[in-house]
Design an enzyme around this catalytic site. Sequence first.
Site, PDB file in Angstrom:
ATOM      1  N   ASP A   1       0.735  -1.304   0.028  1.00  0.00           N
ATOM      2  CA  ASP A   1       0.059  -0.085  -0.030  1.00  0.00           C
ATOM      3  C   ASP A   1       0.963   1.258   0.026  1.00  0.00           C
ATOM      4  O   ASP A   1       0.404   2.220   0.556  1.00  0.00           O
ATOM      5  CB  ASP A   1      -0.974   0.119   1.276  1.00  0.00           C
ATOM      6  CG  ASP A   1      -1.626  -1.284   1.335  1.00  0.00           C
ATOM      7  OD1 ASP A   1      -2.291  -1.734   0.521  1.00  0.00           O
ATOM      8  OD2 ASP A   1      -1.722  -1.742   2.539  1.00  0.00           O
TER       9      ASP A   1
ATOM     10  N   HIS B   1      -4.012  -2.423  -6.707  1.00  0.00           N
ATOM     11  CA  HIS B   1      -3.373  -0.904  -6.899  1.00  0.00           C
ATOM     12  C   HIS B   1      -4.071   0.028  -7.777  1.00  0.00           C
ATOM     13  O   HIS B   1      -4.956  -0.454  -8.539  1.00  0.00           O
ATOM     14  CB  HIS B   1      -1.896  -1.141  -7.684  1.00  0.00           C
ATOM     15  CG  HIS B   1      -2.167  -2.275  -8.769  1.00  0.00           C
ATOM     16  ND1 HIS B   1      -2.221  -3.615  -8.610  1.00  0.00           N
ATOM     17  CD2 HIS B   1      -2.127  -2.079 -10.106  1.00  0.00           C
ATOM     18  CE1 HIS B   1      -2.138  -4.207  -9.726  1.00  0.00           C
ATOM     19  NE2 HIS B   1      -1.845  -3.391 -10.917  1.00  0.00           N
TER      20      HIS B   1
END
Length: 430
Positions: free
Chosen positions: A13, A41
């Site tokens: 992340d 993503h």
Amino acid sequence: MANVVVVGAQWGDEGKGKIVDWLSERADVIARFQGGHNAGHTLVIDGKVYKLSLLPSGIVRPGKLSVIGNGVVLDPWHLVQEIAKLRADGVEISPESLMIAENAVLILPLHGELDRARESQNSVAKIGTTGRGIGPAYEDKVGRRAIRVADLADEATLALRVDRLMVHHDALRRGLGIEPVDREALLTQLREIAPQVLPYAKPVWKVMNEMRKAGKRILFEGAQGALLDIDFGTYPYVTSSNVIAGQAATGTGIGPGAIGFVLGIVKAYTTRVGEGPFPAELQDADGERLGERGREFGTVTGRKRRCGWFDAVLVRQTCATSGVSGIALTKLDVLDGFETLKICVGYELDGERLDHLPIAADQQARCTPIFEELEGWSESTAGARSWADLPGAAVKYVRRIEELIQCPVALLSTSPERDDTILVTDPFED
């Protein structure tokens, strides 16, 4: 010209999607080399948001070859869904723009069922799996009983592979109190999905090496983060694959000599999803503020991320294990407005100071952070595109990070928009 590997240098992340998209404009090939559809993503292109979890980020750019390497475990049904969703958004996808390694392992419905059953019955210590079957699929790969993409091309071979797999899984399911797998139903599902997957199947290792010899620029796109690496992460709270940069070679079938620059993606603070040690975690108003400002919720699961100050000890370790050439520092703008910032510069364990995270899980859990305080800034860094646009205190913060992790900043990201980036070192020209 250097081929570039992009790896997350924390627990995932970190903002890899934006950086990969920023680099992919100049790459010819963008390749995924590990993981599955458990790590999402997000890309923002011309104001349009794309959320991917399996396909490489380059898939949204015309004229690029996107590759899913042999190091990836592939859920064929999710693949078809993700392709359909992107096509609905106007993205053209064909066997000319997408290639899947014929020796990539398939994630089957039984893998997800096993994943979720184990997690629900594990009352001692939950790993925090997404329940999508990634771990069990890798288990079958290592156990040499997996079904691979190429097996879909031959029904006789496929039936034998399924029979062999059932011997193992039916025994596991009996122990967990789950009904046996319906063999015929599974074979039917695989026969139906095969025509939608096989057109993309290629000998990726061969094509990748041909591309390299032809002087094409290759961008290797990592998923998750190095602190989730099966060997070098916070085991057992890790993923089931190698995440560090060396896997880029193994996971696509190209030699390690093809890698010229390793770009580690690093958030200006630290986050983690799920269980496991997190020495610099904040469980106060500052932690809540980081989560709210950074919109820290998982792309795939929607789970709230745990937040903490920047941990230089961990990032220094991941820079070493991945051989990071330079980092891309992201989300600096989330720190705007903090009067005081902290960086974790070491740990204390049983009265001793450590400059690294110990390997034993019980010791990791007992480590307490040693913080260094830095002056914050009130001005906005959002959208900055040069060092001159940054407040002096922000520049000092970045420079201190470089010193502590012993690695230079190559890129600085100041917003989700791809052009809000300060380039220090061009990875492709290093």
